[in-house]
Design a protein around this motif. Structure first.
Motif, PDB file in Angstrom:
ATOM      1  N   ARG A   1       0.844  -1.202   0.000  1.00 20.55           N
ATOM      2  CA  ARG A   1       0.000   0.000   0.000  1.00 20.55           C
ATOM      3  C   ARG A   1       0.877   1.249   0.000  1.00 20.55           C
ATOM      4  NH1 ARG A   1      -5.285   1.640   2.292  1.00 20.55           N
ATOM      5  NH2 ARG A   1      -5.104   3.845   2.861  1.00 20.55           N
ATOM      6  N   LEU A   2       1.907   1.254   0.836  1.00 16.73           N
ATOM      7  CA  LEU A   2       2.803   2.405   0.917  1.00 16.73           C
ATOM      8  C   LEU A   2       3.555   2.602  -0.391  1.00 16.73           C
ATOM      9  CD1 LEU A   2       4.023   4.638   2.710  1.00 16.73           C
ATOM     10  CD2 LEU A   2       5.744   2.975   3.463  1.00 16.73           C
TER      11      LEU A   2
ATOM     12  N   LEU B   1       1.383   4.303  -2.873  1.00 17.59           N
ATOM     13  CA  LEU B   1       1.127   5.700  -2.538  1.00 17.59           C
ATOM     14  C   LEU B   1       2.317   6.605  -2.837  1.00 17.59           C
ATOM     15  CD1 LEU B   1      -0.716   5.308   0.890  1.00 17.59           C
ATOM     16  CD2 LEU B   1      -1.723   6.122  -1.257  1.00 17.59           C
ATOM     17  N   GLU B   2       3.523   6.097  -2.657  1.00 16.90           N
ATOM     18  CA  GLU B   2       4.698   6.976  -2.653  1.00 16.90           C
ATOM     19  C   GLU B   2       5.612   6.827  -3.868  1.00 16.90           C
ATOM     20  OE1 GLU B   2       5.415   7.796   2.092  1.00 16.90           O
ATOM     21  OE2 GLU B   2       6.842   6.508   1.023  1.00 16.90           O
TER      22      GLU B   2
ATOM     23  N   ASP C   1       6.394   6.553  -7.856  1.00  9.65           N
ATOM     24  CA  ASP C   1       5.790   6.816  -9.159  1.00  9.65           C
ATOM     25  C   ASP C   1       6.784   6.674 -10.317  1.00  9.65           C
ATOM     26  OD1 ASP C   1       7.349   9.029  -8.725  1.00  9.65           O
ATOM     27  OD2 ASP C   1       5.691  10.458  -8.663  1.00  9.65           O
TER      28      ASP C   1
ATOM     29  N   ALA D   1       1.560   4.388   5.764  1.00 12.39           N
ATOM     30  CA  ALA D   1       0.661   3.772   4.797  1.00 12.39           C
ATOM     31  C   ALA D   1      -0.760   4.312   4.896  1.00 12.39           C
ATOM     32  CB  ALA D   1       0.656   2.256   4.976  1.00 12.39           C
TER      33      ALA D   1
ATOM     34  N   VAL E   1      -2.499   8.751   3.481  1.00 10.27           N
ATOM     35  CA  VAL E   1      -3.264   9.165   2.296  1.00 10.27           C
ATOM     36  C   VAL E   1      -4.099   7.979   1.840  1.00 10.27           C
ATOM     37  CG1 VAL E   1      -3.111  10.063  -0.059  1.00 10.27           C
ATOM     38  CG2 VAL E   1      -1.386  10.719   1.627  1.00 10.27           C
ATOM     39  N   GLU E   2      -5.280   8.253   1.295  1.00  9.75           N
ATOM     40  CA  GLU E   2      -6.111   7.185   0.760  1.00  9.75           C
ATOM     41  C   GLU E   2      -5.611   6.764  -0.618  1.00  9.75           C
ATOM     42  OE1 GLU E   2      -8.520   5.523   2.291  1.00  9.75           O
ATOM     43  OE2 GLU E   2      -8.052   6.731   4.070  1.00  9.75           O
ATOM     44  N   LEU E   3      -5.813   5.508  -0.942  1.00  7.86           N
ATOM     45  CA  LEU E   3      -5.494   5.025  -2.282  1.00  7.86           C
ATOM     46  C   LEU E   3      -6.432   5.665  -3.297  1.00  7.86           C
ATOM     47  CD1 LEU E   3      -5.153   1.226  -1.450  1.00  7.86           C
ATOM     48  CD2 LEU E   3      -3.270   2.737  -2.119  1.00  7.86           C
ATOM     49  N   SER E   4      -5.952   5.842  -4.510  1.00  2.00           N
ATOM     50  CA  SER E   4      -6.795   6.376  -5.569  1.00  2.00           C
ATOM     51  C   SER E   4      -7.929   5.399  -5.869  1.00  2.00           C
ATOM     52  CB  SER E   4      -5.973   6.610  -6.831  1.00  2.00           C
ATOM     53  OG  SER E   4      -6.819   6.875  -7.933  1.00  2.00           O
TER      54      SER E   4
ATOM     55  N   SER F   1     -12.430   1.141  -4.243  1.00  2.00           N
ATOM     56  CA  SER F   1     -11.899   1.144  -5.604  1.00  2.00           C
ATOM     57  C   SER F   1     -13.025   1.020  -6.625  1.00  2.00           C
ATOM     58  CB  SER F   1     -10.918  -0.014  -5.787  1.00  2.00           C
ATOM     59  OG  SER F   1     -10.550  -0.161  -7.138  1.00  2.00           O
TER      60      SER F   1
END
Length: 288
Positions: free
Chosen positions: A115-116, A119-120, A122, A216, A219-222, A251
């Motif tokens: 998950r982390l 999020l972080e 890219d 983790a 922030v929420e996942l997209s 999701s």
């Protein structure tokens, strides 16, 4: 450091003065994203053997690895929180020349790591997550959650101390194959579970569980990220079960499968691994 004795599958890959053990399966090249498998606390790459075999049979590439200090991997700098762990994974993928899209699958505490990462990181697109009976960041805020994590940390510290005197060797005869691994992987994991460096590495990670959870959960996942959640049977309190389902429900391309008759360990094994494969196929299809 003294790594567990005996042969092991896969290869040790240098990521800059220290090495991580990696097990790759499936075709050498594929148009589909690489599936990266993250093991849980006290786990290792062997945990994913059955899943990797079934993915390979479908022509899908996968990679499982031992995190730093665990299994056949060298230790890494402390603290061993999720950010340090993901730095290692990023370096590993770079060294292997894996620059394309990936799907991340995380079992148990490995769910926090993937998950982390999503999020972080890219530099390479994460096109889906599969969370297998995974820990969620919200566990610490639930009644009794923080105390349970602290208790688990104390247990692993005790295990780490005992392992220095060989006390985990007999325990490993029972603990090492709750998944139901094939013979070679089972033997490999038994050596890992009996090794003092592995116990120390696992304890170092669990000490950082609260910090990793905060990272983790920041922030929420997209909602656009495909997420599959596969849960094992067990009498978890409803708030914990709902927390496990939440990422898939949030999701736009969510998938949930509760595997009746499975356990936290053997959900990865021969009887139940197809549920995980279904979750992976779902996020791969949604990512197209």
């Amino acid at each position: 450091m003294s790594l567990p004795k005996g042969a092991h599958r896969g290869e040790r890959v240098d990521i800059g003065g220290r090495s991580l053990r990696v097990v790759r399966a499936g075709p050498a090249t594929s148009a589909a994203p690489l599936i990266v498998c993250e093991h849980g606390a006290f786990g290792c790459a062997a945990d994913w053997t059955v899943v990797q075999e079934r993915l390979a049979a479908k022509g899908l590439r996968s990679l499982a690895y031992d995190r730093a200090g665990l299994g056949y991997s060298d230790p890494g700098p402390e603290p061993r929180d999720g950010r340090a762990i993901n730095d290692d994974l990023e370096a590993l993928l770079d060294r292997l020349g894996e620059t394309g899209p990936i799907v991340l699958a995380g079992h148990s505490m490995g769910g926090l790591m993937v998950r982390l990462f999503a999020l972080e990181r890219d530099r390479r697109p994460v096109v889906g997550l599969v969370l297998v009976d995974a820990v969620t960041p919200s566990v610490l805020s639930l009644p009794g959650g923080a105390q349970a994590v602290e208790g688990f940390g104390r247990l692993l510290q005790a295990v780490s101390h005992g392992a220095r005197f060989g006390l985990m060797v007999p325990v490993s005869l029972v603990s090492a194959n709750l998944i139901g691994l094939p013979a070679e992987a089972a033997s490999e994991k038994r050596r890992v579970h009996g090794a003092a460096p592995h116990a120390r590495g696992a304890s170092a990670e669990v000490r950082q569980w609260p910090a990793t959870s905060r990272m983790a959960g920041a922030v929420e996942l997209s909602a656009d990220l495909p997420v599959a959640v596969v849960t094992a049977d067990g009498k978890l309190p409803p708030p914990i079960r709902e927390a496990q389902y939440a990422p898939a429900k949030a999701s736009k391309h969510g998938f949930v499968e509760h595997v009746t008759g499975s356990t936290h360990a053997n959900v990865l094994g021969p009887r139940h691994a197809d549920a995980i494969v279904r979750g992976l196929e779902h996020v791969l299809a949604a990512a197209v």
